[in-house]
Design a protein around this motif. Structure first.
Motif, PDB file in Angstrom:
ATOM      1  N   VAL A  34      -9.737  -1.923  -3.668  1.00 25.23           N
ATOM      2  CA  VAL A  34     -10.978  -1.382  -4.231  1.00 25.23           C
ATOM      3  C   VAL A  34     -10.687  -0.178  -5.124  1.00 25.23           C
ATOM      4  O   VAL A  34     -11.196  -0.078  -6.237  1.00 25.23           O
ATOM      5  N   PHE A  35      -9.856   0.738  -4.654  1.00 29.10           N
ATOM      6  CA  PHE A  35      -9.574   1.948  -5.431  1.00 29.10           C
ATOM      7  C   PHE A  35      -8.577   1.701  -6.558  1.00 29.10           C
ATOM      8  O   PHE A  35      -8.466   2.515  -7.469  1.00 29.10           O
ATOM      9  N   SER A  36      -7.873   0.584  -6.536  1.00 28.46           N
ATOM     10  CA  SER A  36      -6.869   0.320  -7.576  1.00 28.46           C
ATOM     11  C   SER A  36      -7.481   0.118  -8.953  1.00 28.46           C
ATOM     12  O   SER A  36      -6.787   0.213  -9.960  1.00 28.46           O
ATOM     13  N   VAL A  37      -8.776  -0.134  -9.025  1.00 26.54           N
ATOM     14  CA  VAL A  37      -9.450  -0.301 -10.306  1.00 26.54           C
ATOM     15  C   VAL A  37      -9.537   1.034 -11.055  1.00 26.54           C
ATOM     16  O   VAL A  37      -9.705   1.060 -12.264  1.00 26.54           O
ATOM     17  N   LEU A  38      -9.377   2.136 -10.349  1.00 23.66           N
ATOM     18  CA  LEU A  38      -9.486   3.464 -10.958  1.00 23.66           C
ATOM     19  C   LEU A  38      -8.112   4.025 -11.276  1.00 23.66           C
ATOM     20  O   LEU A  38      -7.338   4.341 -10.387  1.00 23.66           O
ATOM     21  N   LYS A  39      -7.801   4.138 -12.542  1.00 21.59           N
ATOM     22  CA  LYS A  39      -6.469   4.581 -12.968  1.00 21.59           C
ATOM     23  C   LYS A  39      -6.174   6.039 -12.610  1.00 21.59           C
ATOM     24  O   LYS A  39      -5.029   6.416 -12.491  1.00 21.59           O
ATOM     25  N   LYS A  40      -7.211   6.851 -12.462  1.00 17.66           N
ATOM     26  CA  LYS A  40      -6.997   8.269 -12.166  1.00 17.66           C
ATOM     27  C   LYS A  40      -6.999   8.554 -10.660  1.00 17.66           C
ATOM     28  O   LYS A  40      -7.090   9.696 -10.239  1.00 17.66           O
ATOM     29  N   CYS A  41      -6.890   7.521  -9.868  1.00 12.04           N
ATOM     30  CA  CYS A  41      -6.912   7.653  -8.416  1.00 12.04           C
ATOM     31  C   CYS A  41      -5.506   7.474  -7.855  1.00 12.04           C
ATOM     32  O   CYS A  41      -4.802   6.526  -8.203  1.00 12.04           O
ATOM     33  N   ARG A  42      -5.107   8.389  -7.005  1.00 11.35           N
ATOM     34  CA  ARG A  42      -3.853   8.247  -6.262  1.00 11.35           C
ATOM     35  C   ARG A  42      -4.229   7.861  -4.850  1.00 11.35           C
ATOM     36  O   ARG A  42      -5.040   8.516  -4.213  1.00 11.35           O
ATOM     37  N   PHE A  43      -3.643   6.802  -4.331  1.00  7.16           N
ATOM     38  CA  PHE A  43      -4.005   6.255  -3.014  1.00  7.16           C
ATOM     39  C   PHE A  43      -2.797   6.311  -2.107  1.00  7.16           C
ATOM     40  O   PHE A  43      -1.708   5.857  -2.488  1.00  7.16           O
ATOM     41  N   TYR A  44      -2.989   6.835  -0.895  1.00  9.34           N
ATOM     42  CA  TYR A  44      -1.877   6.937   0.054  1.00  9.34           C
ATOM     43  C   TYR A  44      -2.307   6.551   1.462  1.00  9.34           C
ATOM     44  O   TYR A  44      -3.369   6.943   1.926  1.00  9.34           O
ATOM     45  N   LEU A  45      -1.465   5.792   2.116  1.00 10.76           N
ATOM     46  CA  LEU A  45      -1.631   5.483   3.532  1.00 10.76           C
ATOM     47  C   LEU A  45      -0.785   6.458   4.319  1.00 10.76           C
ATOM     48  O   LEU A  45       0.416   6.605   4.063  1.00 10.76           O
ATOM     49  N   MET A  46      -1.409   7.143   5.250  1.00 12.47           N
ATOM     50  CA  MET A  46      -0.674   8.136   6.047  1.00 12.47           C
ATOM     51  C   MET A  46      -0.196   7.531   7.345  1.00 12.47           C
ATOM     52  O   MET A  46      -0.713   6.578   7.827  1.00 12.47           O
ATOM     53  N   VAL A  56       0.860  -1.177   0.000  1.00  9.53           N
ATOM     54  CA  VAL A  56       0.000   0.000   0.000  1.00  9.53           C
ATOM     55  C   VAL A  56       0.902   1.233   0.000  1.00  9.53           C
ATOM     56  O   VAL A  56       1.778   1.361   0.853  1.00  9.53           O
ATOM     57  N   PRO A  57       0.725   2.152  -0.973  1.00  6.13           N
ATOM     58  CA  PRO A  57       1.596   3.331  -1.044  1.00  6.13           C
ATOM     59  C   PRO A  57       1.494   4.200   0.206  1.00  6.13           C
ATOM     60  O   PRO A  57       0.402   4.465   0.699  1.00  6.13           O
ATOM     61  N   LYS A  58       2.625   4.625   0.704  1.00 10.47           N
ATOM     62  CA  LYS A  58       2.683   5.505   1.878  1.00 10.47           C
ATOM     63  C   LYS A  58       2.868   6.942   1.387  1.00 10.47           C
ATOM     64  O   LYS A  58       3.418   7.178   0.321  1.00 10.47           O
ATOM     65  N   THR A  59       2.402   7.881   2.185  1.00 10.26           N
ATOM     66  CA  THR A  59       2.567   9.274   1.798  1.00 10.26           C
ATOM     67  C   THR A  59       4.038   9.658   1.823  1.00 10.26           C
ATOM     68  O   THR A  59       4.784   9.242   2.701  1.00 10.26           O
ATOM     69  N   LYS A  60       4.435  10.416   0.819  1.00  7.74           N
ATOM     70  CA  LYS A  60       5.798  10.946   0.721  1.00  7.74           C
ATOM     71  C   LYS A  60       5.708  12.388   0.263  1.00  7.74           C
ATOM     72  O   LYS A  60       4.902  12.715  -0.611  1.00  7.74           O
ATOM     73  N   TRP A  61       6.541  13.194   0.850  1.00  8.85           N
ATOM     74  CA  TRP A  61       6.600  14.595   0.451  1.00  8.85           C
ATOM     75  C   TRP A  61       7.559  14.719  -0.718  1.00  8.85           C
ATOM     76  O   TRP A  61       8.604  14.092  -0.684  1.00  8.85           O
ATOM     77  N   PRO A  62       7.283  15.412  -1.761  1.00  8.01           N
ATOM     78  CA  PRO A  62       6.059  16.157  -2.077  1.00  8.01           C
ATOM     79  C   PRO A  62       5.102  15.387  -2.997  1.00  8.01           C
ATOM     80  O   PRO A  62       4.092  15.928  -3.405  1.00  8.01           O
ATOM     81  N   GLU A  63       5.412  14.130  -3.323  1.00  8.10           N
ATOM     82  CA  GLU A  63       4.585  13.381  -4.281  1.00  8.10           C
ATOM     83  C   GLU A  63       3.129  13.245  -3.867  1.00  8.10           C
ATOM     84  O   GLU A  63       2.232  13.203  -4.710  1.00  8.10           O
ATOM     85  N   ALA A  64       2.864  13.164  -2.572  1.00  6.75           N
ATOM     86  CA  ALA A  64       1.507  12.906  -2.100  1.00  6.75           C
ATOM     87  C   ALA A  64       0.657  14.168  -1.927  1.00  6.75           C
ATOM     88  O   ALA A  64      -0.519  14.074  -1.619  1.00  6.75           O
ATOM     89  N   VAL A  65       1.239  15.312  -2.153  1.00 14.85           N
ATOM     90  CA  VAL A  65       0.495  16.560  -2.010  1.00 14.85           C
ATOM     91  C   VAL A  65      -0.608  16.599  -3.072  1.00 14.85           C
ATOM     92  O   VAL A  65      -0.375  16.211  -4.222  1.00 14.85           O
ATOM     93  N   PRO A  66      -1.807  17.057  -2.709  1.00 16.93           N
ATOM     94  CA  PRO A  66      -2.861  17.152  -3.729  1.00 16.93           C
ATOM     95  C   PRO A  66      -2.393  18.004  -4.911  1.00 16.93           C
ATOM     96  O   PRO A  66      -1.739  19.033  -4.730  1.00 16.93           O
ATOM     97  N   ARG A  67      -2.739  17.566  -6.099  1.00 13.20           N
ATOM     98  CA  ARG A  67      -2.345  18.290  -7.311  1.00 13.20           C
ATOM     99  C   ARG A  67      -3.302  19.445  -7.569  1.00 13.20           C
ATOM    100  O   ARG A  67      -4.448  19.422  -7.154  1.00 13.20           O
TER     101      ARG A  67
END
Length: 139
Positions: free
Chosen positions: A127-139, A10-21
């Motif tokens: 569940v969210f991995s089916v959506l290609k335009k979704c970025r998922f992060y575990l904080m 599961v992707p973890k949050t990283k600065w600055p990649e996880a910042v909302p675009r």
């Protein structure tokens, strides 16, 4: 999103990649409690201020969920998201539409999960991995 082999993927949050675009108007926040998921939709305003819009609570996702077992991940989202929030995030409230059509109409959005329950985080990621335009992060 990449395919997940186990909970450690599961992707973890990283600065600055996880910042909302800048192009993201909607953000989902999910907090995994002991027995429930607490969801929030956050929206960006014209002045770039991001504020919560709606909160809702659902049970945990079961790894024995019929839609999950059938790999009908959109079916899981339909049950866990209110219609208005489906429309806000995906541009429509009828998620029974063809996935390809829904993908072409949806915008880029991020999901931020706060959890120490890695099993729930992994199920949400699946569940969210089916959506290609979704970025998922575990904080």
């Amino acid at each position: 999103m990449e395919k997940m082999d186990d909970e450690s993927d599961v992707p973890k949050t990283k600065w600055p990649e996880a910042v909302p675009r800048e192009s993201e108007d909607v953000i989902l926040s999910i907090s995994c409690g002991n027995s429930h998921l607490k969801w929030a939709t956050l929206v960006k305003h014209h002045d770039n201020l991001i504020t919560p819009e709606v909160f809702w609570r659902t049970p945990h996702i079961s790894d024995e969920d019929e839609d999950l077992l059938k790999n009908n991940l959109i079916g899981v989202l339909v049950r866990y998201m209110p219609d208005k929030q489906q429309e806000r995030v995906f541009g429509r409230s009828d998620l029974s539409t063809e996935l390809a059509q829904m993908e072409s109409e949806s915008k880029l959005f991020s999901v931020y999960v706060v959890s120490t329950n890695l099993k729930q985080a992994a199920l949400l990621y699946k569940v969210f991995s089916v959506l290609k335009k979704c970025r998922f992060y575990l904080m």
